[in-house]
Design a protein around this motif. Sequence first.
Motif, PDB file in Angstrom:
ATOM      1  N   GLY A 508       0.817  -1.210   0.000  1.00 24.86           N
ATOM      2  CA  GLY A 508       0.000   0.000   0.000  1.00 24.86           C
ATOM      3  C   GLY A 508       0.847   1.255   0.000  1.00 24.86           C
ATOM      4  O   GLY A 508       2.053   1.227  -0.243  1.00 24.86           O
ATOM      5  N   THR A 509       0.193   2.378   0.313  1.00 24.62           N
ATOM      6  CA  THR A 509       0.819   3.693   0.260  1.00 24.62           C
ATOM      7  C   THR A 509       0.870   4.298   1.658  1.00 24.62           C
ATOM      8  O   THR A 509      -0.128   4.315   2.380  1.00 24.62           O
ATOM      9  CB  THR A 509       0.009   4.628  -0.660  1.00 24.62           C
ATOM     10  OG1 THR A 509      -0.120   4.004  -1.945  1.00 24.62           O
ATOM     11  CG2 THR A 509       0.709   5.973  -0.813  1.00 24.62           C
ATOM     12  N   GLY A 510       2.062   4.767   2.032  1.00 20.68           N
ATOM     13  CA  GLY A 510       2.220   5.423   3.319  1.00 20.68           C
ATOM     14  C   GLY A 510       1.670   6.838   3.302  1.00 20.68           C
ATOM     15  O   GLY A 510       1.052   7.280   2.325  1.00 20.68           O
ATOM     16  N   VAL A 511       1.889   7.573   4.397  1.00 24.54           N
ATOM     17  CA  VAL A 511       1.372   8.939   4.512  1.00 24.54           C
ATOM     18  C   VAL A 511       2.513   9.906   4.823  1.00 24.54           C
ATOM     19  O   VAL A 511       3.537   9.514   5.386  1.00 24.54           O
ATOM     20  CB  VAL A 511       0.291   9.037   5.613  1.00 24.54           C
ATOM     21  CG1 VAL A 511      -0.922   8.211   5.245  1.00 24.54           C
ATOM     22  CG2 VAL A 511       0.855   8.602   6.960  1.00 24.54           C
ATOM     23  N   PRO A 512       2.339  11.200   4.472  1.00 26.87           N
ATOM     24  CA  PRO A 512       3.350  12.201   4.831  1.00 26.87           C
ATOM     25  C   PRO A 512       3.476  12.328   6.346  1.00 26.87           C
ATOM     26  O   PRO A 512       2.566  11.961   7.103  1.00 26.87           O
ATOM     27  CB  PRO A 512       2.801  13.488   4.218  1.00 26.87           C
ATOM     28  CG  PRO A 512       1.828  13.050   3.173  1.00 26.87           C
ATOM     29  CD  PRO A 512       1.243  11.777   3.683  1.00 26.87           C
TER      30      PRO A 512
END
Length: 560
Positions: A508-512
């Motif tokens: 998946g995609t991480g977050v800032p």
Amino acid sequence: MLKINKKSFFTGKLPLLILPIIFFGLLYSGCVQLGKMAAQMMTTKTSKINDAAVQVMYVSNLYPADAGTTETDFFEKEWRPGRSFVSINFVKRKGVGFYEINGEVKVNNEPLKHIANGFYGKFVDTVDNNPQTFRVTTTTGEDATFSVDPPKPVSIISVNGKKENAEVNMNSPLTIEFADFQKLAKDEKVRVSFLMDVLGVRTFVDVGIFKPVKKLTIPPEAFKHTAVSSSMKGFTNFKPGKNYLRVERFSFKKGHNPNVGASQIISEGWAWSPIKITEGAGGETGISIESPNKKESGFSYKVNKPNAFSGKPLFKAKKFALTSLSVRGVLKTVTKETSEHYGFDNTVTITTTTRTWQFPQLPDSFWEQLMSNVYKDLEKVLKAEYNITLIPVEKVVKSPSYAALEPIEDENTEVKIAKSYKGTKNLLPTSLGKMVSDISSTFASDRPDSRMMDELDVDGLISVTLDLAVPKNTEFVLLNPIMAIRMTGLPNGYVVGPTVYYQGIVHGTGVPFSEAEFANINALNKIIRKDDLIGMFKKSLQDLAKKEKEEGYEAIWKLQ
């Protein structure tokens, strides 16, 4: 927010895990048949039996020669229905191949000749109800003794209600009624096989291994999930026409002879019946599923497992050992972009822009905390979904077989992170040298997974790798997670193993994030979206269970 001196990072693709293909050819097992020339090339003479894997067998009630198998052709003069056979087979634990012994191999003090493929044996006209004792003595003085108990009988009363000339439709259930099974040993099983042509070789191929009961009803899905089709895509398992049903009542145990590398003792009683297949069945290679859409959550999964002969459903598991948990990632990458500008005075201006994506170097404690959190979450999911418990990792790493595993090299620099949880190692080799050294012809119960499960008294092993990737061409630095999980189980019988519960990836995609967040040792949980990662893993388990039920895995394994 961390400033980007723009750059890129590796994509986090999983390493290619190359599993060695093991050739283990017993002359009468139907597992793998080798040409004479190939067998001779793979057979080595030896006076050292301490690195050999030894399999001892006693088989009763051979089937008729008109079955036309490779075995009946090979033993054309000696093979007769109703006879028995005793044998001992020597294969290499290191490398692929067989051993012919420099010395003597005897059974009950009678010398045996080497037949082929490290195989020694003789026919017996009636079942000798006494244990058969094999003794191996090499020219260098090495000595080993093995004893195998006589097989217990199995008799078929009827097939699909008929005592003879039964018809079998492989798209319908098959019912076999037995006469013997009044007193059963705890470790006894029944193996059911039919004739099949495999790459030009006619042999018996297993459709399943089952608990012995007086009346066994096999679901039609089992005819698609055979021992052969698990590795041969698009293979047609059984074709209409004359055939034989063979049932094997077997028990096996590990030998405990300190003078050999490993040993396995097997007693097999056979029963057989000529049948006619009216409708055949195609081969099933296994399950491959993935989440339909990751746009909503930013997470997805891909899962696969072999067919039901070697792919075991998780409802069969009770106790697991975590053998490997690691986190890896490259934290810094540079990308250079070049542009050209042509002026009116015929000059050319070349501009190079360097873009850097850099994740901060963190103390080891942050990565150790992340792995601890992942471990606890996986433990909760397995307990909630399947009531599977994990034994302490401290116990796992002390197992005798664990010492031989490939260590994970710890590294924590500004460009790379590689950490293992509580000193765990790689269950599967990742280096070419280790892959080559681990190749072995040994039997299923002697392979590293199986040995470790026996030593730890568990029915499954789990290995987890968490790869972290900093994506390029983004406004902020992110850590995108890719979690690879593999769960293996004990062999199915004495031929196929280890079995596979689950193998797949969740990504998946991480977050800032901001640097201030690193005041909390659990900051990585949010940055990689650990809860969403574990949630998608849980969903993959649920979706896999549904698919297994649809494809017959559950029905097949409930009979064992």
